[in-house]
Design an enzyme around this catalytic site. Structure first.
Site, PDB file in Angstrom:
ATOM      1  CE  LYS A  33      33.376  48.234  33.458  1.00 51.29           C
ATOM      2  NZ  LYS A  33      33.946  49.407  34.141  1.00 51.29           N
ATOM      3  CG  ASP A  60      31.206  51.050  35.862  1.00 51.87           C
ATOM      4  OD1 ASP A  60      30.489  51.225  36.876  1.00 51.87           O
ATOM      5  OD2 ASP A  60      32.296  50.442  35.895  1.00 51.87           O
ATOM      6  CE  LYS A  62      31.588  50.761  40.271  1.00 55.82           C
ATOM      7  NZ  LYS A  62      32.450  50.966  39.089  1.00 55.82           N
ATOM      8  CG  ASP A  65      25.137  63.906  44.557  1.00 63.31           C
ATOM      9  OD1 ASP A  65      24.594  64.574  45.470  1.00 63.31           O
ATOM     10  OD2 ASP A  65      26.123  64.314  43.921  1.00 63.31           O
ATOM     11  CB  THR A 119      34.467  43.195  44.798  1.00 62.88           C
ATOM     12  OG1 THR A 119      34.981  43.992  43.746  1.00 62.88           O
ATOM     13  CG2 THR A 119      33.144  42.595  44.400  1.00 62.88           C
ATOM     14  NE  ARG A 210      43.200  44.839  34.218  1.00 70.85           N
ATOM     15  CZ  ARG A 210      43.438  44.865  35.529  1.00 70.85           C
ATOM     16  NH1 ARG A 210      44.601  45.333  35.960  1.00 70.85           N
ATOM     17  NH2 ARG A 210      42.530  44.446  36.390  1.00 70.85           N
TER      18      ARG A 210
HETATM   19  O1  C5P Z   1      40.650  44.378  33.321  1.00 64.36           O
HETATM   20  P1  C5P Z   1      39.589  43.742  34.181  1.00 64.36           P
HETATM   21  O2  C5P Z   1      38.907  42.575  33.515  1.00 64.36           O
HETATM   22  O3  C5P Z   1      40.100  43.410  35.559  1.00 64.36           O
HETATM   23  O4  C5P Z   1      38.490  44.897  34.318  1.00 64.36           O
HETATM   24  C1  C5P Z   1      37.374  44.747  35.142  1.00 64.36           C
HETATM   25  C2  C5P Z   1      36.502  45.956  35.057  1.00 64.36           C
HETATM   26  O5  C5P Z   1      35.440  45.790  35.983  1.00 64.36           O
HETATM   27  C3  C5P Z   1      37.182  47.260  35.405  1.00 64.36           C
HETATM   28  O6  C5P Z   1      36.556  48.294  34.630  1.00 64.36           O
HETATM   29  C4  C5P Z   1      36.879  47.443  36.865  1.00 64.36           C
HETATM   30  O7  C5P Z   1      36.842  48.784  37.258  1.00 64.36           O
HETATM   31  C5  C5P Z   1      35.469  46.830  36.944  1.00 64.36           C
HETATM   32  N1  C5P Z   1      35.098  46.340  38.262  1.00 64.36           N
HETATM   33  C6  C5P Z   1      35.806  45.375  38.950  1.00 64.36           C
HETATM   34  N2  C5P Z   1      35.391  44.957  40.178  1.00 64.36           N
HETATM   35  C7  C5P Z   1      34.303  45.484  40.730  1.00 64.36           C
HETATM   36  C8  C5P Z   1      33.557  46.449  40.056  1.00 64.36           C
HETATM   37  C9  C5P Z   1      33.984  46.861  38.811  1.00 64.36           C
HETATM   38  O8  C5P Z   1      36.799  44.881  38.441  1.00 64.36           O
HETATM   39  N3  C5P Z   1      33.914  45.038  41.894  1.00 64.36           N
END
Ligand code: C5P
Length: 230
Positions: A33, A60, A62, A65, A119, A210
């Site tokens: 992603k 990603d 999003k 517009d 979220t 992460r």
């Molecule tokens: O590092 P981690 O597993 O928390 O990363 C989650 C990814 O999903 C990040 O790129 C974050 O921006 C994305 N994301 C999220 N929650 C959302 C939408 C997208 O954590 N509601």
């Protein structure tokens, strides 16, 4: 056909870190992603490079517009060869339909999914924006609107997956972030779900950042998650 369920979030600002990660794994094991930080710093060249290496890329960005602008942005993304892209459902049905028409230019049509309500947003914030419906009902309404506009599914919290799977049926894609194996830190995610639980709850693909990219051995972390869900 091999269909990896894990989409690794390349949340880096430096394209060299993204390419280093891509070199440590293979397209058979995961999808990648590219979000706003990496895209803004590294641009479409990096996306093309990842696609040329054989990876399925979820762009990603999003989009949100006016319909004409989103139509053209979606076409541009599709022409990069991405596997999936997304828009905000709150851009409305005309915008979502324009996005769907935009991706049809590509030889291989990418998947197009919608973000319903971020979220990070609370019931209270939604109320302050003038939305009278309770958050879960509003998420459900936006998800149905996305499917009615010909989109393939939605990004949602794994906590929302069971109700959305029941409400949207089997064919909708549910892409869920906020995933943590038992051994990983939650970081700043408030409500996490394990990979096994998210899939059992109806998720189609798991976005994980992460716990994999921040691990001292990212390939081993990915492998351990794959084993936990297979
Ligand atoms: O590092 P981690 O597993 O928390 O990363 C989650 C990814 O999903 C990040 O790129 C974050 O921006 C994305 N994301 C999220 N929650 C959302 C939408 C997208 O954590 N509601």
């Amino acid at each position: 056909m091999n269909d990896p369920r894990i989409i690794v979030a390349l949340d880096f600002s430096d394209p060299r870190q993204a390419l280093k990660f891509a070199g440590k794994t293979t397209p058979a094991l995961c999808r990648l992603k590219v979000g706003k930080e990496l895209f803004t710093s590294a641009g479409p060249v990096l996306v093309e490079e990842l696609v040329a290496s054989g990876y399925d890329v979820f762009l990603d960005l999003k989009f949100h517009d006016i319909p004409n602008t989103v139509n053209r942005a979606a076409s541009a993304a599709a022409n990069l060869g991405v596997w999936m892209l997304n828009v905000h459902a709150m851009g409305g049905p005309a915008m979502m339909q324009a996005a769907r028409e935009g991706i049809e230019v590509a030889a291989a049509r990418p998947f197009l999914i919608a973000v319903t309500v971020l979220t990070s947003m609370s019931d209270q914030e939604l109320h302050e924006l003038g939305v009278a419906k309770p958050l879960p009902q509003f998420v459900d309404q936006l998800a149905h609107s996305a499917i009615a506009c010909g989109l393939d599914g939605v990004v949602c919290s794994a906590r929302e997956a069971p109700s959305l799977r029941a409400s949207l049926g089997d064919s909708a894609l549910l892409v869920t972030p906020g995933i943590r194996p038992e051994w990983a830190s939650a970081n700043d995610q408030q409500r996490v779900v394990t990979p096994q639980q998210a899939l059992a709850d109806g998720a189609s693909y798991l976005v994980i950042g992460r716990p994999i990219t921040g691990h001292r051995d990212p390939a081993a972390a990915l492998q351990s998650i794959i084993e936990s869900i297979s």
